[in-house]
Design an enzyme around this catalytic site. Structure first.
Site, short mmCIF file in Angstrom:
data_model
loop_
_atom_site.label_atom_id
_atom_site.label_comp_id
_atom_site.label_asym_id
_atom_site.label_seq_id
_atom_site.Cartn_x
_atom_site.Cartn_y
_atom_site.Cartn_z
N SER A 25 70.59 71.23 -1.86
CA SER A 25 71.16 72.45 -1.30
C SER A 25 71.71 73.37 -2.38
O SER A 25 72.40 72.94 -3.30
CB SER A 25 72.28 72.10 -0.30
OG SER A 25 72.91 73.28 0.16
N THR B 240 73.06 71.30 7.82
CA THR B 240 71.63 71.47 7.55
C THR B 240 70.87 70.23 8.02
O THR B 240 71.46 69.33 8.64
CB THR B 240 71.40 71.78 6.05
OG1 THR B 240 70.02 72.12 5.87
CG2 THR B 240 71.75 70.59 5.16
N ASN C 116 74.51 75.74 12.77
CA ASN C 116 74.49 75.58 11.31
C ASN C 116 75.83 75.89 10.65
O ASN C 116 75.97 75.77 9.44
CB ASN C 116 73.38 76.44 10.67
CG ASN C 116 73.71 77.92 10.63
OD1 ASN C 116 74.63 78.39 11.29
ND2 ASN C 116 72.94 78.67 9.86
N GLY D 156 59.78 76.39 15.37
CA GLY D 156 60.88 75.46 15.15
C GLY D 156 62.23 76.13 15.32
O GLY D 156 62.33 77.22 15.89
N GLY D 157 63.27 75.48 14.79
CA GLY D 157 64.62 76.00 14.94
C GLY D 157 64.80 77.37 14.31
O GLY D 157 65.44 78.26 14.90
N LYS E 207 71.39 69.74 12.62
CA LYS E 207 71.68 70.98 13.33
C LYS E 207 71.76 70.82 14.85
O LYS E 207 72.56 71.47 15.50
CB LYS E 207 70.64 72.05 12.97
CG LYS E 207 70.79 72.59 11.56
CD LYS E 207 69.84 73.76 11.33
CE LYS E 207 70.04 74.37 9.96
NZ LYS E 207 69.20 75.57 9.75
N SER F 146 73.71 75.84 -1.40
CA SER F 146 74.93 76.38 -0.81
C SER F 146 76.16 76.19 -1.68
O SER F 146 76.99 77.10 -1.78
CB SER F 146 75.15 75.78 0.58
OG SER F 146 74.17 76.24 1.49
#
Length: 276
Positions: free
Chosen positions: A20, A67, A92, A133-134, A71, A22
């Protein structure tokens, strides 16, 4: 930065989570604003997710991003879920409050913000969303809310048909994706096609309408084959990294009390981290 006993804490929960970006993103904002806080990568296995989220809240964390693969499971731990998450079918962003855990989904709003940062009006014309998808769900519903007529197209038609039925969207077969470009102002790739280690997305941009915007939510590589082809034809190319940056803004604001700015310096910092 040395943290005080009053530091605000947040993080990203995933399994795995080492990949990630983030922490780099939020860390840059924390440094920029001189905030007494930290944002941590939290590798939590699915069986431990609910217990660990409850523990983080009790430990005084302000919240967390969620993530893959958590989710959908994040819904169950929320006391209140925003409409964005309900429509997207996934959470999320978690915010821990004195009255419970709040869940939201910022993928759709992040995508729209990234479009606008590239000068693209999401309501300028019909949008073709590839995938079901999501991420496709969040983006399709956000585009619909912004005023766009949305068409779905997925390799496995069952998911696209179900999503189209749920939200009153149009669905076309995967084989018709290139032919449909002429009738749309925007095309969005939400599939893994074009991602590093995956096959490229086969899409004949010669059939695109003049001035079409081409968006790809894939950000590894930063320049996917789809985006490179779009630029070569003079189309507007909207890369996936910008969506990642913009979708992070609401969570950071909720946890740390400052609304951060997505700018070129931030983009370069996270892009450099991606390229190692």
């Amino acid at each position: 930065m040395i943290l005080s006993g009053h530091a605000r804490l947040a993080g990203v929960i995933g399994y795995p989570v080492a990949h990630s970006r983030s922490p780099r993103l939020h860390g840059t904002w924390l440094e920029r604003h001189g905030i007494d806080g930290a944002y941590l990568p939290l590798a939590i296995a699915p069986d431990d997710f609910a217990a660990c989220v409850a523990a983080l809240a009790k430990m005084g964390f302000a919240g967390a991003n969620v993530t893959i693969p958590h989710k959908e499971a994040a819904f169950a731990v929320c006391d209140r879920v925003a409409d964005s998450a309900r429509r997207a079918g996934a959470v999320n962003t978690l915010v821990f409050t004195p009255t419970g855990i709040e869940g939201a989904n910022t993928d759709g709003s992040g995508f729209l913000a990234n479009l606008r940062a590239h000068g693209v009006n999401p309501a300028a014309g019909p949008a073709l969303v590839l995938g079901a998808g999501g991420a496709a769900r969040a983006i399709a519903t956000a585009l619909q809310d912004a005023g766009a007529v949305v068409t779905l197209c997925n390799r496995s038609p069952e998911r696209a048909v179900a999503l189209a039925r749920d939200f009153g969207l149009v669905h076309i077969p995967w084989e018709a994706r290139s032919a449909a470009l002429a009738d749309h102002a925007l095309v969005v790739n939400t599939t893994s096609l074009g991602m590093a280690g995956h096959n490229p997305l086969e899409l004949d941009l010669a059939r695109a309408a003049p001035g079409m915007a081409v968006a790809d939510i894939v950000y590894v590589p930063l320049e996917t084959p789809l985006l490179a082809a779009a630029r070569a034809r003079g189309l507007v190319a909207v890369e996936g990294l910008g969506m990642l940056l913009h979708q992070a803004v609401p969570g950071f604001a909720a946890w740390f009390g400052v609304t951060p700015v997505v700018d070129d310096a931030l983009y370069r910092a996270v892009a450099a981290d991606l390229m190692g």
